[in-house]
Design a protein around this motif. Structure first.
Motif, PDB file in Angstrom:
ATOM      1  N   PRO A  94      19.286  20.409  -9.636  1.00  0.00           N
ATOM      2  CA  PRO A  94      18.924  21.472  -8.474  1.00  0.00           C
ATOM      3  C   PRO A  94      18.005  22.575  -9.000  1.00  0.00           C
ATOM      4  N   ALA A  95      18.521  23.203 -10.120  1.00  0.00           N
ATOM      5  CA  ALA A  95      17.643  24.128 -10.660  1.00  0.00           C
ATOM      6  C   ALA A  95      16.101  23.902 -11.240  1.00  0.00           C
ATOM      7  N   ILE A  96      16.029  22.539 -11.691  1.00  0.00           N
ATOM      8  CA  ILE A  96      14.936  21.970 -12.081  1.00  0.00           C
ATOM      9  C   ILE A  96      14.024  21.883 -10.750  1.00  0.00           C
ATOM     10  N   ALA A  97      14.600  21.216  -9.919  1.00  0.00           N
ATOM     11  CA  ALA A  97      13.876  21.126  -8.567  1.00  0.00           C
ATOM     12  C   ALA A  97      13.318  22.267  -8.001  1.00  0.00           C
ATOM     13  N   GLU A  98      14.156  23.230  -8.105  1.00  0.00           N
ATOM     14  CA  GLU A  98      13.877  24.514  -7.437  1.00  0.00           C
ATOM     15  C   GLU A  98      12.487  25.138  -8.024  1.00  0.00           C
ATOM     16  N   VAL A  99      12.587  25.009  -9.590  1.00  0.00           N
ATOM     17  CA  VAL A  99      11.232  25.484 -10.363  1.00  0.00           C
ATOM     18  C   VAL A  99       9.958  24.490  -9.803  1.00  0.00           C
ATOM     19  N   TRP A 100      10.204  23.527  -9.650  1.00  0.00           N
ATOM     20  CA  TRP A 100       8.952  22.278  -9.037  1.00  0.00           C
ATOM     21  C   TRP A 100       8.535  23.045  -7.952  1.00  0.00           C
ATOM     22  N   GLN A 101       9.334  23.368  -7.174  1.00  0.00           N
ATOM     23  CA  GLN A 101       9.160  23.814  -5.610  1.00  0.00           C
ATOM     24  C   GLN A 101       8.133  24.956  -5.858  1.00  0.00           C
ATOM     25  N   ARG A 102       8.810  25.873  -6.656  1.00  0.00           N
ATOM     26  CA  ARG A 102       7.991  27.118  -6.872  1.00  0.00           C
ATOM     27  C   ARG A 102       6.636  26.929  -7.748  1.00  0.00           C
ATOM     28  N   MET A 103       6.476  26.125  -8.633  1.00  0.00           N
ATOM     29  CA  MET A 103       5.267  25.793  -9.236  1.00  0.00           C
ATOM     30  C   MET A 103       4.261  25.404  -8.044  1.00  0.00           C
ATOM     31  N   ASP A 104       4.709  23.997  -7.440  1.00  0.00           N
ATOM     32  CA  ASP A 104       4.075  23.737  -6.496  1.00  0.00           C
ATOM     33  C   ASP A 104       3.304  24.785  -5.374  1.00  0.00           C
ATOM     34  N   GLY A 105       4.513  25.411  -4.925  1.00  0.00           N
ATOM     35  CA  GLY A 105       3.955  26.671  -4.010  1.00  0.00           C
ATOM     36  C   GLY A 105       2.850  27.793  -4.646  1.00  0.00           C
ATOM     37  N   LEU A 106       2.952  27.853  -5.985  1.00  0.00           N
ATOM     38  CA  LEU A 106       2.017  28.712  -6.562  1.00  0.00           C
ATOM     39  C   LEU A 106       0.673  27.909  -6.731  1.00  0.00           C
ATOM     40  N   CYS A 107       0.645  26.590  -6.779  1.00  0.00           N
ATOM     41  CA  CYS A 107      -0.483  25.988  -6.874  1.00  0.00           C
ATOM     42  C   CYS A 107      -1.368  26.182  -5.464  1.00  0.00           C
ATOM     43  N   ASN A 108      -0.436  26.082  -4.437  1.00  0.00           N
ATOM     44  CA  ASN A 108      -1.128  26.216  -3.126  1.00  0.00           C
ATOM     45  C   ASN A 108      -1.710  27.777  -2.826  1.00  0.00           C
TER      46      ASN A 108
END
Ligand code: F6P
Length: 501
Positions: A94-108
């Motif tokens: 879950p913590a890894i997936a949360e970071v993925w989500q934040r990375m994706d968000g930053l890209c956008n």
């Protein structure tokens, strides 16, 4: 991915081209010239050390980093289907997936950013720097046409070259450090902040421009990074295995989060192969066993890796840290002295390498095993790309052939002994997926070699002494006071005296 034994699996050196394959990467061991009997001995050795069990332990969070009592769970970072991975009884996904989500968000989110400066060194630099360069020709850049710069060296020459080109108002900075205390990184970060100030950015503009990627989030906060700009990773990710974490953010920011996911996905496919394929068809294991064999046979103190792909020019630097920081050791897992550990690794892009050290590879008295890495598809869009590529691949195959077969001559100066071992590792194309798989292949090979040499591949105590000794020298260089001659040995004291004059 087939795990069915291939008829020639008992002698992988004679396996038909393409039959040893994982995640689209082909391994051709034909020029290893290891016979069936010797392969059988190598497989027995793998059994004796319980290699399969050791692999399982690595992949399931066993405390493989024995000196620091930690697992090495970098494979969880590319576990895209989020199947649970336990550390201390807790699922890390879950913590890894949360970071993925934040990375994706930053890209956008980022618009109008002209320059991204990634500051970090060692594992906080080699992987992302390699990937950003390797994918430049193949991945679609996001349309923000941002320049990505990397600064690692404490030598201000590197940073100053970047700062001459960057536009302060539209620059973002990633401060990347697992420990958030590495001297080079901290000094470069402070110099960038001074540069922002000199360019009249307000404190809040500076704050908004700074991001931290670290496992020491407290130190990043104390440094002044805003909480929402901190991307964490975890102490169970070794620095040299961290490109799969938010350390890989420049890959996502430059080429899009989907490309970053492709990178993770290729590595994950290699992980699955590593976990499931029998040793005699398991690419990382075979690569490790072949090097272990050649090192034993020829007492090789070095091996070369030569990517015939200009995009992989930085691969040897990444590999040097992976192999030599992981396995350049003289104490085994039980604290006993060992005589043999990692050979020194060197390499550069073919064909340039041929005009440099290949003389020694062909005719030097020491046998130096070589890994040739080739890519089937051409890597540029020039109209002549295929012609160039044919020439590139022809050179790669020819060098391997010359090393293996040699050439006799009555003039000893013109004769080539041959019988010089090499691997050919073939990627169908140099895209994010296959790059991920290639890096994972070598990561797992390093682990298997560590297992064969009985080393803990996940610590690096040997790098500390020099760091500690540098501090008083730096203080002495800065100070106007006379040098305390008892503080240093005579050689170092006289060098400091010279520099201070
Ligand atoms: O070179 C020593 C080392 O500790 C590496 O293992 C690591 O990749 C590098 O320094 C950088 O460390 P950090 O990410 O903590 O700044």
């Amino acid at each position: 991915m087939s795990t069915k034994p291939h008829p020639s699996a008992a002698n992988p050196s004679s396996a038909a081209f393409g039959s040893l394959q994982a995640a689209g990467i082909i391994l051709d061991l034909a020029y290893q010239s290891i016979d069936q009997h010797d392969w059988a001995d190598l497989f027995t050795k793998a059994d004796e050390i319980g290699l399969k069990k050791q692999i399982e332990s690595l992949l399931t969070g066993g405390l493989v980093n024995t000196s620091e009592h930690r697992p090495a769970l970098h494979t969880a970072l590319r576990n895209l289907d989020k199947k649970s991975v336990l550390h201390n009884g807790q699922d890390v996904m879950p913590a890894i997936a949360e970071v993925w989500q934040r990375m994706d968000g930053l890209c956008n989110k980022w618009v109008g950013v002209t320059d991204l400066i990634h500051i970090g060194i060692g594992g906080s630099d080699f992987g992302p720097r390699l990937a950003v360069q390797a994918l430049a020709h193949s991945a679609n850049k996001t349309n923000r046409s941002m320049r990505v710069h990397f600064a690692a060296n404490v030598d201000s020459a590197e940073l100053s070259h970047i700062l001459e080109r960057a536009q302060a108002n539209s620059t973002k900075v990633l401060i990347v450090s697992k420990s958030f205390s590495t001297a080079e990184t901290m000094m470069n970060a402070k110099t960038i902040i001074n540069w922002f100030k000199a360019k009249n950015l307000t404190s809040s503009q500076i704050q908004n421009s700074l991001f931290a990627i670290t496992s020491n989030t407290k130190a990043a906060e104390s440094f002044g990074i805003q909480e929402e700009n901190i991307f964490p990773f975890w102490e169970w990710v070794g620095g040299r295995f961290s490109v799969w974490s938010a350390v890989g953010l420049p890959i996502a920011l430059q080429y899009g989060f989907d490309t970053f996911k492709q990178f993770l996905s290729g590595a994950n496919a290699m992980d699955q192969h590593f976990a499931s394929a029998p040793i005699n068809q398991n690419l990382p294991c075979l690569l490790a066993l072949a090097l272990f064999y050649q090192q034993g046979k020829h007492h090789s103190k070095a091996y070369a890796v030569v990517p015939y792909a200009h995009g992989l020019e930085l691969f040897p630097f990444w590999l040097q840290q992976l192999d030599m920081e992981s396995n350049g050791k003289s104490t085994d897992r039980q604290g006993n002295s060992v005589k043999v550990s990692s050979p020194a690794v060197f390499g550069s892009a073919g064909t340039n390498a041929q005009h440099s050290y290949f003389q020694l590879l062909h005719q030097g008295p020491e046998i130096i095993p070589v890994d040739f890495i080739a890519v089937k598809a051409a890597m540029s869009t020039l109209p002549e790309a295929q012609d160039h590529h044919n020439a590139l691949l022809a050179n790669c195959l020819a060098q391997a052939q010359a090393l293996a077969n040699g050439k006799e001559s009555t003039d000893p100066n013109l004769s080539y002994s041959g019988k010089r071992p090499s691997n050919l590792i073939m990627l169908p194309k140099l895209d994010a997926y296959h790059l991920g798989a290639l890096l994972a292949l070598y990561e797992h090979r390093a682990f298997c070699l560590g297992a064969l040499w009985n080393l803990n591949s996940f610590d690096q105590p040997g790098v500390e002494l020099g760091k500690v000794l540098a501090r008083p020298i730096e203080d002495a260089l800065k100070s106007d006071a006379p040098l305390d001659s008892h503080a240093f040995d005579d050689v170092t004291a006289s060098r400091i005296e010279f520099l201070k004059k």
